[in-house]
Motif scaffolding. Structure first.
Motif, PDB file in Angstrom:
ATOM      1  N   ALA A   1       0.897  -1.244   0.059  1.00 64.11           N
ATOM      2  CA  ALA A   1       0.114  -0.007  -0.050  1.00 64.11           C
ATOM      3  C   ALA A   1       0.730   1.237   0.127  1.00 64.11           C
ATOM      4  O   ALA A   1       0.633   2.246  -0.571  1.00 64.11           O
ATOM      5  N   ILE A   2       2.122   1.255   0.752  1.00 62.58           N
ATOM      6  CA  ILE A   2       2.858   2.234   0.687  1.00 62.58           C
ATOM      7  C   ILE A   2       3.645   2.310  -0.439  1.00 62.58           C
ATOM      8  O   ILE A   2       3.735   3.456  -0.913  1.00 62.58           O
TER       9      ILE A   2
ATOM     10  N   ARG B   1       1.395   3.891  -3.284  1.00 63.93           N
ATOM     11  CA  ARG B   1       1.597   5.469  -2.872  1.00 63.93           C
ATOM     12  C   ARG B   1       2.794   6.113  -3.589  1.00 63.93           C
ATOM     13  O   ARG B   1       2.575   7.351  -4.141  1.00 63.93           O
TER      14      ARG B   1
ATOM     15  N   ARG C   1       2.990   6.497  -7.103  1.00 65.34           N
ATOM     16  CA  ARG C   1       1.811   7.243  -7.506  1.00 65.34           C
ATOM     17  C   ARG C   1       0.819   6.564  -8.363  1.00 65.34           C
ATOM     18  O   ARG C   1       0.549   7.019  -9.341  1.00 65.34           O
TER      19      ARG C   1
ATOM     20  N   HIS D   1      -2.849   4.878  -9.277  1.00 60.33           N
ATOM     21  CA  HIS D   1      -4.093   5.018  -8.964  1.00 60.33           C
ATOM     22  C   HIS D   1      -5.005   4.055  -9.390  1.00 60.33           C
ATOM     23  O   HIS D   1      -4.851   3.259 -10.137  1.00 60.33           O
TER      24      HIS D   1
ATOM     25  N   SER E   1      -3.486   0.477  -9.580  1.00 57.63           N
ATOM     26  CA  SER E   1      -2.740   0.536  -7.937  1.00 57.63           C
ATOM     27  C   SER E   1      -3.408  -0.757  -7.358  1.00 57.63           C
ATOM     28  O   SER E   1      -2.333  -1.239  -6.678  1.00 57.63           O
TER      29      SER E   1
ATOM     30  N   GLN F   1      -1.168  -4.166  -6.240  1.00 62.28           N
ATOM     31  CA  GLN F   1      -0.956  -4.635  -4.957  1.00 62.28           C
ATOM     32  C   GLN F   1      -1.267  -5.946  -4.612  1.00 62.28           C
ATOM     33  O   GLN F   1      -0.904  -6.814  -4.193  1.00 62.28           O
TER      34      GLN F   1
END
Length: 331
Positions: A86-87, A90, A93, A95, A99, A103
């Motif tokens: 999750a980190i 982020r 960047r 989305h 994203s 993950q």
């Protein structure tokens, strides 16, 4: 180099199955409709039966409690993976669906089709119980959190209007969460756990055909993926910078760091129900390539399936190098 030999043997077999699936689609023996049917059969029958039969085979309450440390370590591993990626997502960047699928691809390793054969080969005496206990946590998270990550999501979901009724929103969220638990694999895990706790043994007469059915999951999943490779533009993932950051982080840095953390934890807390073999097994599990089911989840929703398939293929090939490095350090 024994672990390296085991991995080479597994990957050669997997490569052959992938090539068969790829060739069948290229030769037009079947197409998208047949692949959709395979996907449904795998998700609703073969994989749940595989998990159930492995979990209940020869496992009793005494073994369950004696080796409960495997469940603890599996839960710790997934908690750290979820937080770490999750980190990372982020920081990179990423989305929306990109994203989430990034993950999912790096949180859930191929425990079923690569992990189980490896564990059984490396730990002949306790391998079966390790696999059963690991599967309880692994499958519960895969078929809930993993399914959620693979659902389509807008790149601009934060701009969506808020609901006027917060209680209705909470109710809907809880209902959606409950629905994710109602799936064949999770139900199979819960039934297996209940049978073990109640001391009910599944007769060999029933267990044997279940093992045969579950054994079809590995070849069919790889044949399915081979066909999916022929129908999707998976090579586009090679242009994604997050692929390389993610693979090195997940398949080399994370398992080695996880091994060091667990070793230190076991030394500081000797009362924990954790053995060195458990730590070694979980280190191998932590460095596995992307679970093939992630590609199936995205494929049935048509949610960037080429991106997920690319992660499965590239990570599986990369595991030949990464698992060798990890094995050389920890074994």
């Amino acid at each position: 180099m024994g672990q390296f030999g085991v991995m080479i043997g597994q990957l050669v077999g997997f490569l052959i199955m992938l090539m068969v699936g790829y060739g069948c689609v290229r030769l037009r023996f079947y197409g998208k409709v047949a692949l959709d049917g395979m996907c449904s059969l795998l998700l609703n029958v073969l994989i749940p039966v595989l998990v159930f039969s492995n979990a209940v085979d020869g496992t009793n309450r005494a073994q369950l409690f004696a080796n409960r440390g495997v469940m603890l370590l599996t839960a710790i591993m997934y908690g750290l993976l979820i937080l770490a990626f999750a980190i990372v997502a982020r920081l990179l960047r990423l989305h929306g669906s990109r994203s989430h699928i990034f993950q999912a691809s790096l949180i859930f390793g191929n425990a079923g089709f690569i992990g189980i054969p490896l564990v059984m080969a490396l730990f002949a005496h306790e391998g079966a119980i390790y696999v059963a206990l690991m599967s309880l946590v692994d499958q519960a998270l895969l078929w809930t959190y993993g399914v959620w990550l693979c659902e389509p999501v807008s790149d601009h979901e934060h701009l969506a209007p808020h609901r006027t009724n917060p209680f209705a929103s909470l109710r809907d969220d809880l209902l959606n969460l409950a629905k994710r638990f109602v799936n064949p694999a999770f139900i199979g895990v819960m039934i297996a756990l209940a049978l073990i706790l109640l001391g009910i043994r599944v007769p060999e007469l029933i267990l044997k055909p279940l093992h045969t059915i579950g054994g079809m999951a590995t070849p069919m999943s790889l044949i399915y993926l081979g066909g999916l490779f022929a129908l999707t533009r998976w090579w586009g993932v090679l242009k994604r910078y997050e692929l390389y950051v993610g693979l090195v982080t997940k398949m080399i840095a994370f398992p080695l760091g996880f091994y060091a953390l667990l070793t230190a934890l076991a030394a500081v807390c000797p009362w924990l129900p954790v053995t060195h073999d458990m730590i070694l097994m979980m280190t191998v599990i932590a460095g596995l390539p992307t679970m093939t089911t992630i590609a199936m989840f995205t494929g049935r929703k048509n949610n960037m399936p080429d991106y997920a398939v690319g992660f499965v293929l590239v990570s599986t090939l990369f595991s030949l190098v990464s698992l060798t490095i990890v094995s050389a350090v920890v074994f």
